[in-house]
Motif scaffolding. Sequence first.
Motif, PDB file in Angstrom:
ATOM      1  N   TYR A   1       0.829  -1.210   0.000  1.00 42.99           N
ATOM      2  CA  TYR A   1       0.000   0.000   0.000  1.00 42.99           C
ATOM      3  C   TYR A   1       0.865   1.263   0.000  1.00 42.99           C
ATOM      4  O   TYR A   1       0.530   2.248  -0.643  1.00 42.99           O
ATOM      5  CB  TYR A   1      -0.944   0.009   1.209  1.00 42.99           C
ATOM      6  CG  TYR A   1      -2.031  -1.028   1.114  1.00 42.99           C
ATOM      7  CD1 TYR A   1      -3.133  -0.823   0.292  1.00 42.99           C
ATOM      8  CD2 TYR A   1      -1.960  -2.214   1.830  1.00 42.99           C
ATOM      9  CE1 TYR A   1      -4.139  -1.772   0.192  1.00 42.99           C
ATOM     10  CE2 TYR A   1      -2.955  -3.171   1.742  1.00 42.99           C
ATOM     11  CZ  TYR A   1      -4.042  -2.940   0.919  1.00 42.99           C
ATOM     12  OH  TYR A   1      -5.027  -3.881   0.818  1.00 42.99           O
ATOM     13  N   TYR A   2       1.955   1.227   0.753  1.00 48.60           N
ATOM     14  CA  TYR A   2       2.863   2.378   0.754  1.00 48.60           C
ATOM     15  C   TYR A   2       3.450   2.604  -0.641  1.00 48.60           C
ATOM     16  O   TYR A   2       3.578   3.736  -1.104  1.00 48.60           O
ATOM     17  CB  TYR A   2       4.001   2.173   1.758  1.00 48.60           C
ATOM     18  CG  TYR A   2       3.623   2.438   3.194  1.00 48.60           C
ATOM     19  CD1 TYR A   2       3.004   3.625   3.564  1.00 48.60           C
ATOM     20  CD2 TYR A   2       3.917   1.521   4.201  1.00 48.60           C
ATOM     21  CE1 TYR A   2       2.673   3.884   4.893  1.00 48.60           C
ATOM     22  CE2 TYR A   2       3.590   1.770   5.531  1.00 48.60           C
ATOM     23  CZ  TYR A   2       2.967   2.948   5.869  1.00 48.60           C
ATOM     24  OH  TYR A   2       2.646   3.203   7.180  1.00 48.60           O
TER      25      TYR A   2
ATOM     26  N   PHE B   1       0.919   4.154  -2.936  1.00 49.11           N
ATOM     27  CA  PHE B   1       0.706   5.583  -2.656  1.00 49.11           C
ATOM     28  C   PHE B   1       1.842   6.421  -3.237  1.00 49.11           C
ATOM     29  O   PHE B   1       1.608   7.426  -3.918  1.00 49.11           O
ATOM     30  CB  PHE B   1       0.611   5.819  -1.144  1.00 49.11           C
ATOM     31  CG  PHE B   1       0.329   7.248  -0.784  1.00 49.11           C
ATOM     32  CD1 PHE B   1      -0.937   7.788  -0.979  1.00 49.11           C
ATOM     33  CD2 PHE B   1       1.315   8.069  -0.263  1.00 49.11           C
ATOM     34  CE1 PHE B   1      -1.218   9.111  -0.657  1.00 49.11           C
ATOM     35  CE2 PHE B   1       1.049   9.395   0.068  1.00 49.11           C
ATOM     36  CZ  PHE B   1      -0.220   9.918  -0.136  1.00 49.11           C
TER      37      PHE B   1
ATOM     38  N   THR C   1      -0.337   7.236  -6.448  1.00 49.68           N
ATOM     39  CA  THR C   1      -1.094   8.407  -5.982  1.00 49.68           C
ATOM     40  C   THR C   1      -0.242   9.667  -6.095  1.00 49.68           C
ATOM     41  O   THR C   1      -0.682  10.678  -6.647  1.00 49.68           O
ATOM     42  CB  THR C   1      -1.556   8.206  -4.524  1.00 49.68           C
ATOM     43  OG1 THR C   1      -2.248   6.966  -4.432  1.00 49.68           O
ATOM     44  CG2 THR C   1      -2.484   9.342  -4.085  1.00 49.68           C
TER      45      THR C   1
ATOM     46  N   ALA D   1      -0.710   2.973   6.304  1.00 47.42           N
ATOM     47  CA  ALA D   1      -0.577   2.581   4.897  1.00 47.42           C
ATOM     48  C   ALA D   1      -1.944   2.373   4.251  1.00 47.42           C
ATOM     49  O   ALA D   1      -2.150   2.729   3.089  1.00 47.42           O
ATOM     50  CB  ALA D   1       0.248   1.300   4.770  1.00 47.42           C
ATOM     51  N   PHE D   2      -2.872   1.799   5.013  1.00 48.45           N
ATOM     52  CA  PHE D   2      -4.192   1.500   4.459  1.00 48.45           C
ATOM     53  C   PHE D   2      -4.991   2.780   4.213  1.00 48.45           C
ATOM     54  O   PHE D   2      -5.882   2.805   3.366  1.00 48.45           O
ATOM     55  CB  PHE D   2      -4.958   0.561   5.397  1.00 48.45           C
ATOM     56  CG  PHE D   2      -4.391  -0.829   5.420  1.00 48.45           C
ATOM     57  CD1 PHE D   2      -4.971  -1.838   4.673  1.00 48.45           C
ATOM     58  CD2 PHE D   2      -3.258  -1.129   6.169  1.00 48.45           C
ATOM     59  CE1 PHE D   2      -4.446  -3.124   4.683  1.00 48.45           C
ATOM     60  CE2 PHE D   2      -2.719  -2.410   6.182  1.00 48.45           C
ATOM     61  CZ  PHE D   2      -3.307  -3.409   5.436  1.00 48.45           C
TER      62      PHE D   2
ATOM     63  N   GLU E   1      -3.400   5.833   3.526  1.00 53.09           N
ATOM     64  CA  GLU E   1      -2.740   6.421   2.342  1.00 53.09           C
ATOM     65  C   GLU E   1      -3.311   5.790   1.072  1.00 53.09           C
ATOM     66  O   GLU E   1      -3.484   6.464   0.051  1.00 53.09           O
ATOM     67  CB  GLU E   1      -1.225   6.194   2.386  1.00 53.09           C
ATOM     68  CG  GLU E   1      -0.490   7.099   3.359  1.00 53.09           C
ATOM     69  CD  GLU E   1       1.025   7.053   3.160  1.00 53.09           C
ATOM     70  OE1 GLU E   1       1.518   6.268   2.342  1.00 53.09           O
ATOM     71  OE2 GLU E   1       1.716   7.840   3.860  1.00 53.09           O
ATOM     72  N   ALA E   2      -3.604   4.498   1.155  1.00 58.20           N
ATOM     73  CA  ALA E   2      -4.102   3.790  -0.029  1.00 58.20           C
ATOM     74  C   ALA E   2      -5.465   4.296  -0.478  1.00 58.20           C
ATOM     75  O   ALA E   2      -5.886   4.049  -1.607  1.00 58.20           O
ATOM     76  CB  ALA E   2      -4.170   2.286   0.245  1.00 58.20           C
TER      77      ALA E   2
ATOM     78  N   GLY F   1      -6.111   7.320  -0.960  1.00 59.68           N
ATOM     79  CA  GLY F   1      -5.897   8.528  -1.764  1.00 59.68           C
ATOM     80  C   GLY F   1      -5.586   9.727  -0.894  1.00 59.68           C
ATOM     81  O   GLY F   1      -5.309   9.605   0.296  1.00 59.68           O
TER      82      GLY F   1
END
Lengths: 272, 272
Positions: free
Chosen positions: A100-101, A104, A108, B59-60, B62-63, B65
Amino acid sequence: MTRTELFHRIKAKQSFLCVGLDVDPAKMPAHLNGDVLAFNKAIIDATRDLCVAYKPNTAFYEALGLDGMRILKDTLDYIGDDHFTIADAKRGDIGNTSRYYANFAFHTLGADSITVAPYMGEDSVRPFLEYEGKWAIVLALTSNQGSQDFQHASQDGGEPLYKKVMQRTAAWGNLDQLMFVCGATQAEKFAELRAVTPDHFYLVPGIGAQGGDLAGVCKYGMNDHCGLLVNSSRGILYASPGEDFAEAARASAQRLQTQMAAALKKYLPTKA
Amino acid sequence: MTRTELFHRIKAKQSFLCVGLDVDPAKMPAHLNGDVLAFNKAIIDATRDLCVAYKPNTAFYEALGLDGMRILKDTLDYIGDDHFTIADAKRGDIGNTSRYYANFAFHTLGADSITVAPYMGEDSVRPFLEYEGKWAIVLALTSNQGSQDFQHASQDGGEPLYKKVMQRTAAWGNLDQLMFVCGATQAEKFAELRAVTPDHFYLVPGIGAQGGDLAGVCKYGMNDHCGLLVNSSRGILYASPGEDFAEAARASAQRLQTQMAAALKKYLPTKA
C-alpha cells in the motif's frame, strides 16, 4: 527512469544535485504568507536546470495538516517528468502493508522512488521493487548521530549492519530499481561502501547543514555512472530569508553544481 | 494514558485486545459501497466493550488517496478517549524530521501512540518521547518472515539485534511512554524478551491471520501489569463478507476476549 537515463541527465546538466524540498512554513520568507506550494514552485523554477532530482520528505508535508499530501502531489506534478523524484518517506512494513505504501508513493503521488527502512527485512522491501521504472532507496548508512547506535555493529562476527543491509538487499533488485542511502558525514566510508556495492547509485544526504564534505564523497564514492545523487535541503531552501530567496537558492545550488561539474571532469574525464 | 491507567482498563474489560483497523475497501461488504468510515464505525461500535485499543495502520489510509488521512482522523475522533489508539506508521528519520512525524501522529491525528522503526537510532526515536501522555512503540522483533534477515544476528558477538534495540531504547524513555512491538509467531521467544524488558508493555501483532498463538504469548509474555496488547486485524474485520459483518466481527473479538479473560485469571489471579 533507468540508471543509464539518470546518468545521461547528469552528464547533460553536469550535475548530480538533488534538492531536498523539506519545507517548514516557519522558515519561509514572510511575504509568502505560509504558501508552501508557491515557495516550492519558486525554488523549483530557480533550480530546475541545476539539479537532476528533487526529494520532498513526507514528514514536512504531514506537518502541514490533513491537506499536506495534496500539496506534496501538486509539488510533484509541478516538477514534471524531467527530474528524478524521491518521496523521502522511510517506509517499511509487512509485505501486505508495504504494497500500500508503494502504491501511494508511485501511483497516488507519482514519485519515481521512495526511501525504505530495512529493519523488517526482505518481504518489507520487495513490494517496492515490483513497479516498472520505479525505485526503492534503502537506508544503509545514515548521516545522523543515531547511525552509531545500531548500524555499525558487527553482524554474527562479520560485517557491520549497514554493509549487511547492502549485501542482502542488492540481491532483491537490480541496478535500475535499487539505490542506497549513504550519509555524507563520513566521506572516507565511501571507499568501503563501494567495495560492497560498486555499481549502485547512492542517495547522499548530509551535505551542507549536516556538515558533509562533497569533495570527499566524490573522491571515494563516484563510479563509472557517477553513482551519486547528492542532496542539499536547508542550504538551498533557506539561503535567504527575504524576497530574494529564490535567487539566493539558485546561487547556492549553482555553487554545488559548479563543484559537481569539476568532480565529474576530474573523476570521469572521458565518460561525463 | 499511563501504564497504570492502561492496566486499569484491561482489568475492567478483562481484555487486552487491540483491534487493527487495516481497512481494504476491496474486502469490505459490498453493500457499504466502499465507505471506509462507515465500516470503521460499525466495527468500533461492535467491539468497543471488548477491546482496550485500536490500531489503524497508516498505509491503508494512504491507499485511500489524498483524503485518506482525513478518514483516519475521523476514525480516531469516533473512537474517542476511552481507548488507547495506535497510529501504526513505523516512522523514523533524523531528529529534525521525526519531530514532524510525532506532531502529525499526536496532534493532527490525535493518536495516543505511534509505531517507530529503530534503524536510525537515538535521535530518530527521542522526538516521539517528548509528548506528555503519548507513547512510542518501537519495532523489536516483528512477526513477518523478513524478521529473520537482520533482527536475529548477534551484535558485536553479543545479543541479537532485537534485544539490543530493546536494551538501548529502554534507556531513552520510561514505562509510561515506551512499548515494543514483539511478534506473536514465536511465542517461546517471549521468555527471552521478558528477561530484557520485564516491565514494558508489548504490542503483539501476528495473532490470527499470521498464525500466532495467544496462549503461548500469555504464558511467556504476561507481566504483573498484563504487559500485552494483542492485536487482531483481518480475523475481526473480515469475519464475514456479508451484511452481518459487524456481528461476525463482534463474535470474533468476543472469542479472543474470552481467552484473554481466562489468561488474566490464570496468570494474574490476585491482580486482575
